[in-house]
Design a protein around this motif. Structure first.
Motif, mmCIF file in Angstrom:
data_model
loop_
_atom_site.group_PDB
_atom_site.id
_atom_site.type_symbol
_atom_site.label_atom_id
_atom_site.label_comp_id
_atom_site.label_asym_id
_atom_site.label_seq_id
_atom_site.Cartn_x
_atom_site.Cartn_y
_atom_site.Cartn_z
ATOM 1 N N VAL A 146 0.845 -1.209 0.000
ATOM 2 C CA VAL A 146 0.000 0.000 0.000
ATOM 3 C C VAL A 146 0.875 1.252 0.000
ATOM 4 C CG1 VAL A 146 -1.761 1.285 1.272
ATOM 5 C CG2 VAL A 146 -1.905 -1.206 1.117
ATOM 6 N N ALA A 147 2.006 1.208 0.719
ATOM 7 C CA ALA A 147 2.923 2.353 0.732
ATOM 8 C C ALA A 147 3.477 2.608 -0.671
ATOM 9 C CB ALA A 147 4.067 2.097 1.716
ATOM 10 N N TYR A 148 3.927 1.555 -1.333
ATOM 11 C CA TYR A 148 4.428 1.708 -2.708
ATOM 12 C C TYR A 148 3.329 2.227 -3.635
ATOM 13 C CZ TYR A 148 9.015 -0.580 -2.167
ATOM 14 O OH TYR A 148 10.305 -0.883 -1.834
ATOM 15 N N LEU A 149 2.118 1.749 -3.440
ATOM 16 C CA LEU A 149 0.998 2.203 -4.276
ATOM 17 C C LEU A 149 0.796 3.704 -4.134
ATOM 18 C CD1 LEU A 149 -1.421 1.381 -6.115
ATOM 19 C CD2 LEU A 149 -2.733 0.980 -4.022
ATOM 20 N N ASN A 150 0.923 4.200 -2.904
ATOM 21 C CA ASN A 150 0.692 5.625 -2.643
ATOM 22 C C ASN A 150 1.830 6.524 -3.103
ATOM 23 O OD1 ASN A 150 -1.895 6.356 -0.873
ATOM 24 N ND2 ASN A 150 -1.238 4.296 -0.312
ATOM 25 N N ILE A 151 3.040 5.985 -3.238
ATOM 26 C CA ILE A 151 4.146 6.826 -3.715
ATOM 27 C C ILE A 151 4.415 6.604 -5.208
ATOM 28 C CG2 ILE A 151 5.200 6.971 -1.438
ATOM 29 C CD1 ILE A 151 7.286 4.930 -2.292
ATOM 30 N N GLY A 152 3.528 5.860 -5.858
ATOM 31 C CA GLY A 152 3.610 5.732 -7.311
ATOM 32 C C GLY A 152 4.525 4.637 -7.824
ATOM 33 N N LYS A 153 4.945 3.714 -6.970
ATOM 34 C CA LYS A 153 5.780 2.595 -7.422
ATOM 35 C C LYS A 153 4.878 1.366 -7.548
ATOM 36 C CE LYS A 153 10.171 4.290 -5.626
ATOM 37 N NZ LYS A 153 11.391 3.979 -4.843
ATOM 38 N N TYR A 154 4.216 1.314 -8.695
ATOM 39 C CA TYR A 154 3.108 0.358 -8.841
ATOM 40 C C TYR A 154 3.558 -1.090 -9.014
ATOM 41 C CZ TYR A 154 0.881 4.856 -9.488
ATOM 42 O OH TYR A 154 0.476 6.153 -9.305
ATOM 43 N N LYS A 155 4.643 -1.300 -9.723
ATOM 44 C CA LYS A 155 5.131 -2.682 -9.893
ATOM 45 C C LYS A 155 5.601 -3.254 -8.558
ATOM 46 C CE LYS A 155 6.425 -2.176 -14.744
ATOM 47 N NZ LYS A 155 7.524 -2.180 -15.737
ATOM 48 N N GLU A 156 6.300 -2.416 -7.781
ATOM 49 C CA GLU A 156 6.738 -2.848 -6.456
ATOM 50 C C GLU A 156 5.537 -3.133 -5.558
ATOM 51 O OE1 GLU A 156 7.868 -0.316 -8.135
ATOM 52 O OE2 GLU A 156 10.073 -0.203 -8.040
ATOM 53 N N ALA A 157 4.488 -2.322 -5.721
ATOM 54 C CA ALA A 157 3.259 -2.525 -4.940
ATOM 55 C C ALA A 157 2.643 -3.885 -5.253
ATOM 56 C CB ALA A 157 2.254 -1.411 -5.242
ATOM 57 N N ILE A 158 2.579 -4.221 -6.528
ATOM 58 C CA ILE A 158 2.004 -5.508 -6.939
ATOM 59 C C ILE A 158 2.812 -6.668 -6.365
ATOM 60 C CG2 ILE A 158 1.596 -7.024 -8.923
ATOM 61 C CD1 ILE A 158 0.933 -4.413 -10.522
ATOM 62 N N ASP A 159 4.142 -6.561 -6.446
ATOM 63 C CA ASP A 159 5.000 -7.639 -5.929
ATOM 64 C C ASP A 159 4.759 -7.875 -4.440
ATOM 65 O OD1 ASP A 159 6.137 -8.031 -8.403
ATOM 66 O OD2 ASP A 159 7.884 -6.756 -8.007
ATOM 67 N N GLN A 160 4.705 -6.787 -3.671
ATOM 68 C CA GLN A 160 4.507 -6.931 -2.225
ATOM 69 C C GLN A 160 3.114 -7.481 -1.894
ATOM 70 O OE1 GLN A 160 6.711 -6.688 0.136
ATOM 71 N NE2 GLN A 160 8.386 -5.910 -1.116
ATOM 72 N N LEU A 161 2.123 -6.965 -2.565
ATOM 73 C CA LEU A 161 0.752 -7.385 -2.273
ATOM 74 C C LEU A 161 0.502 -8.829 -2.692
ATOM 75 C CD1 LEU A 161 -1.011 -4.076 -3.312
ATOM 76 C CD2 LEU A 161 -0.965 -5.031 -0.994
ATOM 77 N N ILE A 179 -4.139 -4.452 -5.664
ATOM 78 C CA ILE A 179 -3.413 -4.892 -6.860
ATOM 79 C C ILE A 179 -4.155 -4.401 -8.105
ATOM 80 C CG2 ILE A 179 -2.633 -6.892 -8.204
ATOM 81 C CD1 ILE A 179 -2.354 -8.417 -5.554
ATOM 82 N N GLY A 180 -5.486 -4.451 -8.060
ATOM 83 C CA GLY A 180 -6.281 -3.901 -9.163
ATOM 84 C C GLY A 180 -6.017 -2.420 -9.350
ATOM 85 N N ASP A 181 -5.919 -1.682 -8.241
ATOM 86 C CA ASP A 181 -5.620 -0.246 -8.329
ATOM 87 C C ASP A 181 -4.264 -0.012 -8.992
ATOM 88 O OD1 ASP A 181 -8.009 0.333 -7.045
ATOM 89 O OD2 ASP A 181 -7.079 0.560 -5.067
ATOM 90 N N ALA A 182 -3.280 -0.836 -8.622
ATOM 91 C CA ALA A 182 -1.940 -0.678 -9.203
ATOM 92 C C ALA A 182 -1.970 -0.938 -10.706
ATOM 93 C CB ALA A 182 -0.964 -1.637 -8.516
ATOM 94 N N PHE A 183 -2.720 -1.952 -11.137
ATOM 95 C CA PHE A 183 -2.824 -2.227 -12.582
ATOM 96 C C PHE A 183 -3.555 -1.103 -13.310
ATOM 97 C CE2 PHE A 183 -1.854 -6.822 -11.758
ATOM 98 C CZ PHE A 183 -0.835 -6.929 -12.697
ATOM 99 N N MET A 184 -4.524 -0.498 -12.668
ATOM 100 C CA MET A 184 -5.205 0.642 -13.288
ATOM 101 C C MET A 184 -4.220 1.787 -13.503
ATOM 102 S SD MET A 184 -8.324 0.204 -14.218
ATOM 103 C CE MET A 184 -9.036 1.848 -14.323
ATOM 104 N N GLN A 185 -3.364 2.012 -12.500
ATOM 105 C CA GLN A 185 -2.375 3.086 -12.629
ATOM 106 C C GLN A 185 -1.338 2.765 -13.714
ATOM 107 O OE1 GLN A 185 -2.448 6.048 -11.180
ATOM 108 N NE2 GLN A 185 -4.343 5.506 -10.095
ATOM 109 N N LEU A 186 -1.124 1.499 -13.963
ATOM 110 C CA LEU A 186 -0.207 1.077 -15.029
ATOM 111 C C LEU A 186 -0.914 1.019 -16.385
ATOM 112 C CD1 LEU A 186 1.688 -1.770 -13.112
ATOM 113 C CD2 LEU A 186 2.669 0.416 -13.868
ATOM 114 N N ASN A 187 -2.167 1.483 -16.414
ATOM 115 C CA ASN A 187 -2.977 1.483 -17.631
ATOM 116 C C ASN A 187 -3.179 0.067 -18.184
ATOM 117 O OD1 ASN A 187 -4.560 2.801 -19.559
ATOM 118 N ND2 ASN A 187 -2.854 2.995 -21.014
#
Length: 260
Positions: A146-161, A179-187
């Motif tokens: 969640v921390a990575y998701l909030n600072i814009g590091k979406y791939k790292e967020a997916i890996d951790q989650l 994880i869905g939110d992170a993929f949305m941010q990655l388009n």
């Protein structure tokens, strides 16, 4: 006229009596044979035990030692490690919670402190590295994601989650939905839709289920999947009519139906 038996009279043995006597003798012989076999078997068992006492005692000793080792490991290794991990993650949790409440200006620095540590305590990443097998180490994956998701590091967020494992009623679907939110941010809306649908179906509760049904519906509309969107919106309307998401169902339902 009464008939009396003569003195010394011995009844003549009948065939039936002979058969009964023979059967009795056979049964007596069979019973004796069974007991003899049992005695022989017992003697053989005693001989085997006597001749194999050493390996038997070794085997019993191995089992006992293994059991004691497990109990000792659990008490003197696992439990202390759990306590250490909980102590180390506490400061990171404080940074994380403060970041959620902070303004955008301070959020990134607080999330980074949560990830990397401060005040002489490990950050979430060090907790994961050093206490990966503990409950706190597992929970650190969720916070880090969640921390990575909030600072814009979406791939790292997916890996951790993805590494976070939980059966919790709330956290399990929240992690999947994040994880869905992170993929949305990655388009990558197709991947996001799949995770939103998983998050909505994992548990049935009034918080996470309508939340991710709505996200799934909006993403489906974006992908021009009107039927899927309508299905998710109808479920909110029918089963979670008192949820905040239900108020927006009519707006999105019109869009979904317009795509069909």
């Amino acid at each position: 006229m009464a008939t009396y038996k003569k003195r010394g009279y011995k009844p003549k043995a009948t065939k039936k009596n002979d058969e009964v006597e023979d059967n009795f003798n056979e049964e007596e012989s069979t019973t004796a044979e069974v007991f003899n076999n049992l005695d022989e078997g017992a003697n053989k068992t005693e001989e085997w035990v006597a001749g194999n006492q050493k390996p038997i005692l070794i085997a019993i000793g191995v089992v006992v030692v293994a059991a004691l080792a497990y109990l000792g490991y659990s008490r003197f290794v696992e439990q202390p490690k759990e306590f250490e991990a909980a102590d180390e993650i506490a400061q990171s949790q404080i940074y994380f919670e403060n970041a959620l409440d902070a303004t955008n200006k301070d959020q990134d620095s607080l999330f980074n402190l949560a990830l990397n540590g401060g005040n002489g305590k490990y950050g979430l990443l060090k907790v994961i590295d050093n206490y990966g097998g503990t409950s706190s180490g597992n929970l650190a994956h969720y916070y880090a994601g969640v921390a990575y998701l909030n600072i814009g590091k979406y791939k790292e967020a997916i890996d951790q989650l993805e590494d976070f494992k939980s059966d919790d009623e709330i956290l399990a679907p929240l992690a999947k939905g994040a994880i869905g939110d992170a993929f949305m941010q990655l388009n990558q809306p197709e991947e996001a839709l799949g995770y939103y649908e998983k998050a909505a179906s994992m548990r049935k509760n009034k918080f996470t289920t309508p939340k991710f049904l709505m996200k799934a519906a909006i993403t489906a509309i974006q992908l021009k999947k009107g039927a899927d969107a309508e299905k998710h919106l109808s479920k909110i309307e029918e089963e979670y009519s008192d949820s905040p998401e239900a108020e927006n169902v009519p707006v999105y339902l019109g869009q979904a139906q317009g795509l069909q």
